[in-house]
Write a protein that holds these residues in place. Structure first.
Motif, PDB file in Angstrom:
ATOM      1  N   LEU A 161       0.957  -1.015  -0.124  1.00 56.63           N
ATOM      2  CA  LEU A 161      -0.001   0.477   0.386  1.00 56.63           C
ATOM      3  C   LEU A 161       0.793   1.435  -0.160  1.00 56.63           C
ATOM      4  O   LEU A 161       0.641   2.264  -0.897  1.00 56.63           O
ATOM      5  CB  LEU A 161      -0.927  -0.196   1.380  1.00 56.63           C
ATOM      6  N   ALA A 162       2.013   1.214   0.396  1.00 56.35           N
ATOM      7  CA  ALA A 162       2.664   2.043   0.643  1.00 56.35           C
ATOM      8  C   ALA A 162       3.487   2.525  -0.895  1.00 56.35           C
ATOM      9  O   ALA A 162       3.498   3.777  -0.985  1.00 56.35           O
ATOM     10  CB  ALA A 162       3.956   1.963   1.808  1.00 56.35           C
ATOM     11  N   ARG A 163       4.270   1.820  -1.070  1.00 56.68           N
ATOM     12  CA  ARG A 163       4.595   2.159  -2.499  1.00 56.68           C
ATOM     13  C   ARG A 163       3.251   2.685  -3.826  1.00 56.68           C
ATOM     14  O   ARG A 163       4.185   2.977  -4.083  1.00 56.68           O
ATOM     15  CB  ARG A 163       5.115   0.370  -3.195  1.00 56.68           C
ATOM     16  N   ALA A 164       2.777   2.124  -3.390  1.00 51.23           N
ATOM     17  CA  ALA A 164       0.968   2.878  -4.685  1.00 51.23           C
ATOM     18  C   ALA A 164       1.044   4.152  -3.996  1.00 51.23           C
ATOM     19  O   ALA A 164       0.665   4.925  -4.527  1.00 51.23           O
ATOM     20  CB  ALA A 164      -0.065   1.515  -4.191  1.00 51.23           C
ATOM     21  N   LEU A 165       0.514   4.300  -2.541  1.00 49.71           N
ATOM     22  CA  LEU A 165       0.052   5.819  -2.157  1.00 49.71           C
ATOM     23  C   LEU A 165       1.766   6.690  -2.003  1.00 49.71           C
ATOM     24  O   LEU A 165       1.195   8.175  -2.899  1.00 49.71           O
ATOM     25  CB  LEU A 165       0.511   5.657  -1.012  1.00 49.71           C
ATOM     26  N   LEU A 166       2.976   6.610  -2.611  1.00 54.54           N
ATOM     27  CA  LEU A 166       4.313   7.303  -3.264  1.00 54.54           C
ATOM     28  C   LEU A 166       4.111   7.929  -4.154  1.00 54.54           C
ATOM     29  O   LEU A 166       4.406   8.713  -4.187  1.00 54.54           O
ATOM     30  CB  LEU A 166       5.875   6.196  -2.402  1.00 54.54           C
ATOM     31  N   ALA A 167       3.409   6.645  -4.879  1.00 57.74           N
ATOM     32  CA  ALA A 167       3.264   7.353  -6.451  1.00 57.74           C
ATOM     33  C   ALA A 167       2.150   8.921  -6.526  1.00 57.74           C
ATOM     34  O   ALA A 167       2.287   9.449  -7.196  1.00 57.74           O
ATOM     35  CB  ALA A 167       2.697   5.932  -7.303  1.00 57.74           C
ATOM     36  N   GLU A 168       1.498   8.661  -5.341  1.00 56.60           N
ATOM     37  CA  GLU A 168       0.480  10.242  -5.709  1.00 56.60           C
ATOM     38  C   GLU A 168      -0.375   9.795  -6.477  1.00 56.60           C
ATOM     39  O   GLU A 168      -0.817  10.786  -6.596  1.00 56.60           O
ATOM     40  CB  GLU A 168       1.287  11.541  -5.584  1.00 56.60           C
ATOM     41  N   PRO A 169      -0.821   8.815  -6.223  1.00 56.71           N
ATOM     42  CA  PRO A 169      -2.131   8.125  -7.488  1.00 56.71           C
ATOM     43  C   PRO A 169      -2.947   8.932  -7.493  1.00 56.71           C
ATOM     44  O   PRO A 169      -3.646   9.613  -6.400  1.00 56.71           O
ATOM     45  CB  PRO A 169      -2.204   7.039  -7.581  1.00 56.71           C
ATOM     46  N   ASP A 170      -4.230   9.442  -8.218  1.00 55.71           N
ATOM     47  CA  ASP A 170      -5.531  10.020  -8.177  1.00 55.71           C
ATOM     48  C   ASP A 170      -6.697   8.566  -8.374  1.00 55.71           C
ATOM     49  O   ASP A 170      -8.252   8.785  -7.876  1.00 55.71           O
ATOM     50  CB  ASP A 170      -5.512  10.260 -10.270  1.00 55.71           C
ATOM     51  N   VAL A 171      -6.199   7.590  -8.596  1.00 53.62           N
ATOM     52  CA  VAL A 171      -6.990   6.141  -8.870  1.00 53.62           C
ATOM     53  C   VAL A 171      -6.159   5.345  -7.808  1.00 53.62           C
ATOM     54  O   VAL A 171      -5.625   4.661  -8.898  1.00 53.62           O
ATOM     55  CB  VAL A 171      -8.093   5.842  -9.734  1.00 53.62           C
ATOM     56  N   LEU A 172      -6.680   4.676  -6.952  1.00 50.75           N
ATOM     57  CA  LEU A 172      -6.384   3.610  -5.760  1.00 50.75           C
ATOM     58  C   LEU A 172      -6.749   2.709  -5.612  1.00 50.75           C
ATOM     59  O   LEU A 172      -7.853   2.400  -5.639  1.00 50.75           O
ATOM     60  CB  LEU A 172      -6.183   4.085  -4.983  1.00 50.75           C
ATOM     61  N   LEU A 173      -6.919   0.875  -6.770  1.00 45.71           N
ATOM     62  CA  LEU A 173      -7.466   0.172  -6.539  1.00 45.71           C
ATOM     63  C   LEU A 173      -6.944  -0.757  -5.822  1.00 45.71           C
ATOM     64  O   LEU A 173      -5.653  -1.464  -5.634  1.00 45.71           O
ATOM     65  CB  LEU A 173      -7.653  -0.996  -7.961  1.00 45.71           C
ATOM     66  N   CYS A 174      -7.349  -0.996  -4.747  1.00 48.84           N
ATOM     67  CA  CYS A 174      -7.152  -2.374  -3.260  1.00 48.84           C
ATOM     68  C   CYS A 174      -7.851  -3.677  -3.542  1.00 48.84           C
ATOM     69  O   CYS A 174      -9.127  -3.365  -3.293  1.00 48.84           O
ATOM     70  CB  CYS A 174      -7.330  -1.418  -2.103  1.00 48.84           C
ATOM     71  N   ASP A 175      -7.225  -3.917  -3.478  1.00 47.81           N
ATOM     72  CA  ASP A 175      -7.728  -5.806  -3.048  1.00 47.81           C
ATOM     73  C   ASP A 175      -7.556  -6.565  -2.343  1.00 47.81           C
ATOM     74  O   ASP A 175      -6.400  -6.582  -1.946  1.00 47.81           O
ATOM     75  CB  ASP A 175      -7.570  -6.340  -4.630  1.00 47.81           C
ATOM     76  N   GLU A 176      -8.634  -6.559  -1.446  1.00 42.06           N
ATOM     77  CA  GLU A 176      -8.215  -7.385  -0.111  1.00 42.06           C
ATOM     78  C   GLU A 176      -7.344  -6.548   0.653  1.00 42.06           C
ATOM     79  O   GLU A 176      -6.650  -7.318   0.512  1.00 42.06           O
ATOM     80  CB  GLU A 176      -8.516  -8.331  -0.336  1.00 42.06           C
ATOM     81  N   ILE A 177      -7.097  -5.217   1.044  1.00 42.59           N
ATOM     82  CA  ILE A 177      -6.105  -5.280   1.677  1.00 42.59           C
ATOM     83  C   ILE A 177      -5.861  -4.950   3.253  1.00 42.59           C
ATOM     84  O   ILE A 177      -5.061  -4.705   3.373  1.00 42.59           O
ATOM     85  CB  ILE A 177      -5.232  -3.522   1.031  1.00 42.59           C
ATOM     86  N   THR A 178      -6.518  -5.561   3.698  1.00 43.13           N
ATOM     87  CA  THR A 178      -6.953  -5.641   5.474  1.00 43.13           C
ATOM     88  C   THR A 178      -7.050  -7.277   5.218  1.00 43.13           C
ATOM     89  O   THR A 178      -6.789  -7.444   6.704  1.00 43.13           O
ATOM     90  CB  THR A 178      -7.895  -4.823   5.678  1.00 43.13           C
ATOM     91  N   SER A 179      -7.088  -8.032   4.157  1.00 42.13           N
ATOM     92  CA  SER A 179      -7.037  -8.979   4.714  1.00 42.13           C
ATOM     93  C   SER A 179      -6.414  -9.895   5.362  1.00 42.13           C
ATOM     94  O   SER A 179      -6.672 -10.769   5.832  1.00 42.13           O
ATOM     95  CB  SER A 179      -6.623 -10.380   3.331  1.00 42.13           C
ATOM     96  N   ALA A 180      -4.381  -9.705   6.255  1.00 41.09           N
ATOM     97  CA  ALA A 180      -3.938 -10.665   6.832  1.00 41.09           C
ATOM     98  C   ALA A 180      -3.204  -9.738   7.681  1.00 41.09           C
ATOM     99  O   ALA A 180      -2.213  -9.973   8.439  1.00 41.09           O
ATOM    100  CB  ALA A 180      -2.735 -10.580   5.303  1.00 41.09           C
ATOM    101  N   LEU A 181      -4.266  -8.109   7.738  1.00 41.28           N
ATOM    102  CA  LEU A 181      -3.795  -7.842   9.124  1.00 41.28           C
ATOM    103  C   LEU A 181      -5.126  -7.775  10.396  1.00 41.28           C
ATOM    104  O   LEU A 181      -6.025  -8.595  10.081  1.00 41.28           O
ATOM    105  CB  LEU A 181      -4.727  -6.263   8.580  1.00 41.28           C
ATOM    106  N   ASP A 182      -4.132  -7.692  10.836  1.00 39.80           N
ATOM    107  CA  ASP A 182      -5.211  -7.837  13.004  1.00 39.80           C
ATOM    108  C   ASP A 182      -5.429  -6.381  12.479  1.00 39.80           C
ATOM    109  O   ASP A 182      -5.341  -5.601  11.954  1.00 39.80           O
ATOM    110  CB  ASP A 182      -3.800  -7.200  14.150  1.00 39.80           C
ATOM    111  N   GLU A 183      -6.436  -5.995  13.697  1.00 36.23           N
ATOM    112  CA  GLU A 183      -7.105  -4.639  13.386  1.00 36.23           C
ATOM    113  C   GLU A 183      -6.488  -3.776  13.828  1.00 36.23           C
ATOM    114  O   GLU A 183      -6.706  -2.796  13.388  1.00 36.23           O
ATOM    115  CB  GLU A 183      -8.198  -4.830  15.606  1.00 36.23           C
ATOM    116  N   HIS A 184      -5.381  -3.777  14.554  1.00 40.52           N
ATOM    117  CA  HIS A 184      -4.889  -2.329  14.721  1.00 40.52           C
ATOM    118  C   HIS A 184      -3.920  -1.789  13.033  1.00 40.52           C
ATOM    119  O   HIS A 184      -4.395  -0.757  13.108  1.00 40.52           O
ATOM    120  CB  HIS A 184      -3.316  -2.466  15.681  1.00 40.52           C
TER     121      HIS A 184
END
Length: 531
Positions: free
Chosen positions: A426-449
């Motif tokens: 996610l950081a790699r994509a955000l660092l491009a400062e995009p106008d459109v961000l496609l996020c596919d299941e980006i919290t699936s491997a994450l704990d709540e915090h």
């Protein structure tokens, strides 16, 4: 715990240089029972699971004792590896276990033959038995066992379906114990419940099951014994009711620390759509006989979050790949600011910067030969023209906000957990400062915090830069919390669309009702509406 202990670890320790990744862990996995290993992202769960196989990532040294079916696979003198046919392992990113050059039926049949308890004397009968075992493994993994499925290649399945293919490979091996790392990742609630039932059946058949998961609802449903890891050490163990904090279901959605002010795009000055799809149709093979998207039309406004939901295999990831320019067999149009957006190979540097895609299976999107920090920073060098030092500084600051320390990011991808890599992607994509961000299941491997940090960072990008987000996910309550509008796909078609609050509170189609009905937290939405 009851039943013979198939896997036993005592004083298990893993070190990488001076860092202690796992610190004197004791763990038993018994036949006929489900044991769960839980803890925050980066707590050492996957390192522990690999150690139970006598395996480790490069540079990691194992110590202590691990016995598998009485065979010593780790001792203080080193690791020997597990006897074949004893333990089957499904990693968190299952695509790495699938052979891209072979049809799935052939691979499953081969695994069934290799691990058959007694091969048939007649070669034809042996092939028949292997094919039957392959079909049975697919059914148990909640996939169809028809000829069309058996003849497909891994890339022709969705991310959630590949997760189940990996599970089918595990089941085809007929192991005495299985280690499953986040088996619910990428699955819609209904399929996740079906897989949970199959895992229960495995334990009932006498197989020892070790489940690694952030999904406390899944753990509470399946496990008899839970071990909690934090920073590599066991901090609690016992029944789920004692170990899981408050027995709170993760399906309720992540806790959002320091939650930012919601982004309200409805009251901002009207602006033209930044992204549109017009009559988008996509298929997998030549001939267009297997279309996975049918005439999909979407519109995304600046600073808006569009949630895309649907059963596994409904076309969500294919939709994202079409917009990202990665899927070539497509008709219709993808427009950026009203202008046609070509395939990725034909896009300009500015078009690549403006549309960024965070993959569901993130490990495969990183180069194992370079550090994660270097790969994240490289985005700003290539797409924004920053010098290397400035790009590295911005990358380290963004990763720190996502709770990935600079010294952790300065390692190769294999040294990071799945959750850490997900945030780095996610950081790699955000660092491009995009106008459109496609996020596919980006919290699936994450704990709540960690999931809360992700939602906060995305809200920041929307509010400060007007970035538009396409959030693909199975966590329906979370979609309701972050999305302005929701689109529900079924069979590659738009089944329902509208304001998120309206679609989730008053679903008009069976497809949406099935998604909500399979999710206990989402059921609360319907109950509250009915009363």
């Amino acid at each position: 715990m009851s039943g013979e202990v198939v896997v036993r670890a005592r004083g298990l320790t893993a070190r990488a240089g001076d860092a202690v990744l796992v610190d004197r862990v004791d763990l038993d996995v018994a036949a006929g029972a489900v044991t769960a290993l839980v803890g925050p992202s980066g707590s050492g769960k996957t390192t522990t699971a690999l150690a139970l196989l006598g395996e480790s990532e490069p540079g990691v040294r194992l110590a202590g004792s691990v016995l598998v079916a009485g065979h010593e696979v780790v001792a203080d003198g080193g690791a020997a590896g597990v006897l074949g046919g004893t333990v089957a392992y499904m990693p968190q990113h299952p695509a790495a276990t699938l052979n891209p050059a072979r049809r799935v039926g052939a691979v499953l049949a081969e695994l069934a033959r290799l691990h058959a308890p007694k091969a048939a004397a007649d070669r034809s009968a042996a092939r028949h038995e292997a094919r039957a075992a392959a079909a049975r493994a697919l059914r148990r993994a909640q996939l169809p066992d028809d000829r069309g499925t058996l003849r497909r290649f891994p890339h022709q399945f969705s991310g959630g379906q590949r997760q189940r293919l990996a599970l089918a490979q595990v089941l085809a091996c007929r192991p005495r114990a299985v280690i499953l790392d986040e088996p619910g990742t990428g699955l819609d609630p209904a399929t996740r419940l079906a897989v949970a039932s199959e895992l229960t059946a495995l334990a009932d058949d006498g197989i020892a099951v070790l489940l690694l998961s952030h999904d406390h609802a899944l753990v509470g449903r399946l496990a008899q014994h839970v071990v909690r890891l934090e920073e590599g050490s066991v901090t609690a163990e016992g029944p789920p009711a004692e170990v899981l904090p408050g027995r709170r279901s993760f399906a309720v959605g992540p806790t959002l620390p320091q939650q930012p002010r919601p982004v309200d795009v409805r009251h901002s000055e009207p602006r033209p759509a930044v992204l549109e799809t017009q009559g988008l149709t996509a298929w997998l093979r030549p001939g267009r006989r297997d279309a996975v998207l049918h005439d999909v039309a979407l519109q995304l406004n600046p600073a808006e979050c569009l949630g895309v939901a649907g059963r596994s295999g409904s076309g969500k990831t294919t939709l994202a790949r079409c917009v990202a320019g990665l899927h070539e067999r497509q008709d219709g149009g993808v427009l950026l600011d009203g202008r046609p957006l070509p395939l990725l190979r034909d896009r300009s540097t500015e078009q690549r910067r403006r549309v960024q895609y965070v993959w569901q299976e993130v490990r495969g999107s990183f180069d194992e030969r370079r550090t994660v920090l270097d790969q994240v920073a490289r985005t700003a060098v290539r797409l924004r023209g920053l010098d290397r030092d400035r790009a590295t500084e911005e990358a380290a600051a963004l990763l720190a906000r996502l709770d990935v320390a600079e010294e952790t990011a300065a390692r190769p991808p294999a040294s990071l957990s799945g959750g850490q890599l997900q945030r780095a992607a996610l950081a790699r994509a955000l660092l491009a400062e995009p106008d459109v961000l496609l996020c596919d299941e980006i919290t699936s491997a994450l704990d709540e915090h960690a999931a809360g940090l992700v939602t906060r960072e995305l809200a920041r990008a929307r509010e400060e830069r007007g970035a538009a987000v396409v959030w693909i996910g199975h966590d329906i309550p979370l979609l309701g919390a972050v999305a302005d509008r929701v689109v529900v796909l079924e069979g590659g078609r738009v089944a329902e669309r509208g304001e998120a609050s309206e679609v989730l509170a008053s679903p008009r189609t069976d497809a949406t009702r099935q998604l909500l009905g399979a999710d206990p937290a989402a059921q609360q939405i319907l109950t509250a509406t009915d009363t």
